[in-house]
Design an enzyme around this catalytic site. Structure first.
Site, PDB file in Angstrom:
ATOM      1  N   CYS A 115      17.211  23.450  38.579  1.00  0.00           N
ATOM      2  CA  CYS A 115      16.065  23.605  37.673  1.00  0.00           C
ATOM      3  C   CYS A 115      15.140  24.690  38.204  1.00  0.00           C
ATOM      4  CB  CYS A 115      15.375  22.245  37.521  1.00  0.00           C
ATOM      5  SG  CYS A 115      13.964  22.227  36.419  1.00  0.00           S
ATOM      6  N   ASP A 163      21.321  22.135  26.959  1.00  0.00           N
ATOM      7  CA  ASP A 163      20.088  22.694  27.514  1.00  0.00           C
ATOM      8  C   ASP A 163      19.754  24.024  26.829  1.00  0.00           C
ATOM      9  OD1 ASP A 163      17.883  23.199  29.091  1.00  0.00           O
ATOM     10  OD2 ASP A 163      19.010  23.454  30.952  1.00  0.00           O
ATOM     11  N   HIS A 175      20.045  19.193  30.601  1.00  0.00           N
ATOM     12  CA  HIS A 175      19.326  19.743  31.734  1.00  0.00           C
ATOM     13  C   HIS A 175      19.157  18.621  32.766  1.00  0.00           C
ATOM     14  CE1 HIS A 175      16.527  22.653  33.559  1.00  0.00           C
ATOM     15  NE2 HIS A 175      15.855  21.587  33.953  1.00  0.00           N
TER      16      HIS A 175
END
Length: 285
Positions: free
Chosen positions: A175, A222, A253
């Site tokens: 991330c 995502d 995600h």
């Protein structure tokens, strides 16, 4: 879970939305504030599930370390195999949740796989990652991007200087950390391998600076992050940068984070992690 709810939670954790605005929008999707709070409890990370490799596992050695950052003393969590030797070295870069039990576990997983691994704490200058979620979000919002990047670059220097390192360096990030892994690939010519998980892509103009092999992992659901894939891949091809790109269909995600509730995808996580370890063994051994 309704994809609109997961998308809203992603917006909350990355834009971020103020909590009251997020809860109000979530209540509209779920039908009531009570239902919204119940759904939120399943979406938020659960660190009780974070430990897959015990901190006291007798096959590895762990320690808290410090190293000089750009304008602060950086804190980090380090793990390596128990046997003395020189190991391929990996910087582990956390999500926008800081250096937490999950990332420490990921660091231990790398040690078990035969690597010297260290996870720096981006919030070191503030005393380290706090347990309070609201405070943590505020601190991340105040980070200076350039200083933070330099702090992680210096983390690579620190690992390389250690007597238990073989001098071959890689990084893996998730991330927020995936975006940082891309930045380390751009800015650290000696890096051998960079593995960003669902991370924001670097500027196309910077891609020719990459000397490492890049292995990219994305969740098929995502949309926010995946919008940057085509331009990044085209730039990698034009610059003749060696890369591997994987999109895991149906995965969200944060699919690798086994403390992330319904966003965790066990099959995709295991496949992606196996590919990560294989690349590190090839490039850092």
């Amino acid at each position: 879970m309704d994809q609109r709810i997961i998308n809203l939670f992603d917006e909350y954790t990355h834009v971020p939305l103020k909590r009251d605005v997020f809860l109000s929008r979530l209540a509209k999707l779920t039908g009531s504030m009570t239902a919204a709070l119940a759904v939120l409890s399943t979406l938020e990370v659960n660190y009780a599930q974070a430990q897959t490799v015990a901190g006291q596992d007798d096959r590895i050695i762990t320690e808290r370390v410090t190293y000089p950052g750009s304008d602060t003393t950086m804190k980090g969590y380090l793990a390596r195999p128990k046997a003395n030797g020189k190991y391929g070295s990996v910087v582990v870069i956390h999500e926008n949740r800081g250096l937490n039990p999950h990332i420490e576990d990921v660091t231990r997983r790398l040690a078990l796989a035969g690597f010297l691994a260290m996870a720096p704490d981006a919030l070191s200058a503030a005393g380290g990652t706090p347990t309070d979620e609201t405070q943590m979000r505020e601190l991340f919002g105040k980070l200076d991007a350039e200083k933070t990047k330099q702090n992680f670059l210096k983390g690579l220097d620190y690992l390389k200087s250690r007597p238990d390192s073989n001098g071959k360096l890689g990084c893996v990030g998730f991330c927020w950390g995936g975006a940082m892994a891309n930045q380390l690939a751009v800015n650290y010519p000696d890096l051998k391998a960079a593995v960003p998980f669902y991370g924001r892509q670097p500027e196309v103009a910077d891609v020719p600076k990459i000397k490492a092999t890049v292995q990219l992992h994305y969740g098929g659901m995502d949309e926010r992050i995946n919008a940057g894939i085509p331009a990044y891949e085209e730039a990698l091809k034009k610059a003749n940068v060696p890369y591997q790109l994987y999109v895991y269909e149906g995965a969200q995600h944060a699919f690798h984070n086994d403390t992330a509730g319904p966003r965790y995808n066990e099959a995709a996580a295991k496949l992606a992690w196996g590919r990560t370890i294989a690349l590190f063994k090839e490039k850092l051994g």
